[in-house]
Design a protein around this motif. Structure first.
Motif, mmCIF file in Angstrom:
data_model
loop_
_atom_site.group_PDB
_atom_site.id
_atom_site.type_symbol
_atom_site.label_atom_id
_atom_site.label_comp_id
_atom_site.label_asym_id
_atom_site.label_seq_id
_atom_site.Cartn_x
_atom_site.Cartn_y
_atom_site.Cartn_z
ATOM 1 N N GLY A 1 0.785 -1.228 0.000
ATOM 2 C CA GLY A 1 0.000 0.000 0.000
ATOM 3 C C GLY A 1 0.814 1.274 0.000
ATOM 4 N N GLU A 2 2.149 1.189 0.167
ATOM 5 C CA GLU A 2 2.992 2.384 0.181
ATOM 6 C C GLU A 2 3.570 2.716 -1.182
ATOM 7 N N PHE A 3 3.636 1.716 -2.069
ATOM 8 C CA PHE A 3 4.244 1.951 -3.378
ATOM 9 C C PHE A 3 3.549 1.124 -4.450
ATOM 10 N N VAL A 4 3.692 1.593 -5.689
ATOM 11 C CA VAL A 4 3.193 0.880 -6.859
ATOM 12 C C VAL A 4 4.404 0.241 -7.520
ATOM 13 N N LEU A 5 4.301 -1.027 -7.877
ATOM 14 C CA LEU A 5 5.408 -1.776 -8.456
ATOM 15 C C LEU A 5 5.070 -2.179 -9.884
ATOM 16 N N GLU A 6 5.984 -1.890 -10.811
ATOM 17 C CA GLU A 6 5.869 -2.328 -12.192
ATOM 18 C C GLU A 6 7.113 -3.146 -12.503
ATOM 19 N N LYS A 7 6.952 -4.253 -13.236
ATOM 20 C CA LYS A 7 8.071 -5.145 -13.530
ATOM 21 C C LYS A 7 8.412 -5.133 -15.009
ATOM 22 N N ASP A 8 9.697 -5.226 -15.307
ATOM 23 C CA ASP A 8 10.185 -5.461 -16.659
ATOM 24 C C ASP A 8 10.833 -6.838 -16.628
ATOM 25 N N GLU A 9 10.045 -7.853 -16.916
ATOM 26 C CA GLU A 9 10.512 -9.243 -16.834
ATOM 27 C C GLU A 9 11.661 -9.509 -17.804
ATOM 28 N N GLU A 10 11.629 -8.859 -18.960
ATOM 29 C CA GLU A 10 12.655 -9.087 -19.978
ATOM 30 C C GLU A 10 14.040 -8.655 -19.500
ATOM 31 N N LYS A 11 14.115 -7.492 -18.859
ATOM 32 C CA LYS A 11 15.404 -6.961 -18.404
ATOM 33 C C LYS A 11 15.704 -7.274 -16.947
ATOM 34 N N GLY A 12 14.716 -7.773 -16.206
ATOM 35 C CA GLY A 12 14.942 -8.095 -14.800
ATOM 36 C C GLY A 12 15.013 -6.873 -13.914
ATOM 37 N N GLN A 13 14.339 -5.789 -14.321
ATOM 38 C CA GLN A 13 14.313 -4.546 -13.554
ATOM 39 C C GLN A 13 12.911 -4.324 -13.013
ATOM 40 N N VAL A 14 12.810 -3.457 -12.017
ATOM 41 C CA VAL A 14 11.504 -3.048 -11.508
ATOM 42 C C VAL A 14 11.457 -1.528 -11.437
ATOM 43 N N PHE A 15 10.254 -1.003 -11.411
ATOM 44 C CA PHE A 15 10.019 0.433 -11.303
ATOM 45 C C PHE A 15 9.017 0.641 -10.188
ATOM 46 N N ILE A 16 9.318 1.578 -9.288
ATOM 47 C CA ILE A 16 8.404 1.864 -8.183
ATOM 48 C C ILE A 16 8.087 3.350 -8.147
ATOM 49 N N ARG A 17 6.957 3.652 -7.531
ATOM 50 C CA ARG A 17 6.594 5.034 -7.223
ATOM 51 C C ARG A 17 5.699 5.005 -5.993
ATOM 52 N N PRO A 18 5.746 6.048 -5.166
ATOM 53 C CA PRO A 18 4.889 6.087 -3.984
ATOM 54 C C PRO A 18 3.420 6.173 -4.395
ATOM 55 N N VAL A 19 2.543 5.605 -3.593
ATOM 56 C CA VAL A 19 1.112 5.713 -3.852
ATOM 57 C C VAL A 19 0.671 7.157 -3.650
ATOM 58 N N ALA A 20 1.099 7.775 -2.557
ATOM 59 C CA ALA A 20 0.752 9.161 -2.241
ATOM 60 C C ALA A 20 1.909 10.073 -2.653
ATOM 61 N N THR A 21 1.682 10.966 -3.621
ATOM 62 C CA THR A 21 2.755 11.835 -4.103
ATOM 63 C C THR A 21 3.167 12.896 -3.090
ATOM 64 N N ASP A 22 2.353 13.137 -2.068
ATOM 65 C CA ASP A 22 2.709 14.137 -1.052
ATOM 66 C C ASP A 22 3.324 13.512 0.199
#
Length: 67
Positions: A28-49
């Motif tokens: 609930g604190e962050f959003v997770l996106e995966k790049d399975e091909e490169k083995g990387q992940v991308f995160i961002r906070p749920v609340a921008t403030d």
């Protein structure tokens, strides 16, 4: 290990000479996106403030690192 995370854009997390297999942290604190091909992940906070730290555990075939 300490890392800076963008409040508004995604932040890329990668492992040198490895692929990220699993990411765990406070749900609930962050959003997770995966790049399975490169083995990387991308995160961002749920609340921008939010100024609350995000705690993550990033696992690869080389081990687990706490961020």
């Amino acid at each position: 290990m300490l890392a800076k995370v963008s409040r508004k854009e995604v932040t890329r997390i990668s492992v040198d000479r490895g692929r990220i297999r699993k990411v765990t942290g406070n749900a609930g604190e962050f959003v997770l996106e995966k790049d399975e091909e490169k083995g990387q992940v991308f995160i961002r906070p749920v609340a921008t403030d939010s100024t609350k730290p995000i705690n993550l555990f990033v696992s690869s075939e080389r081990g687990t690192v706490a961020l």
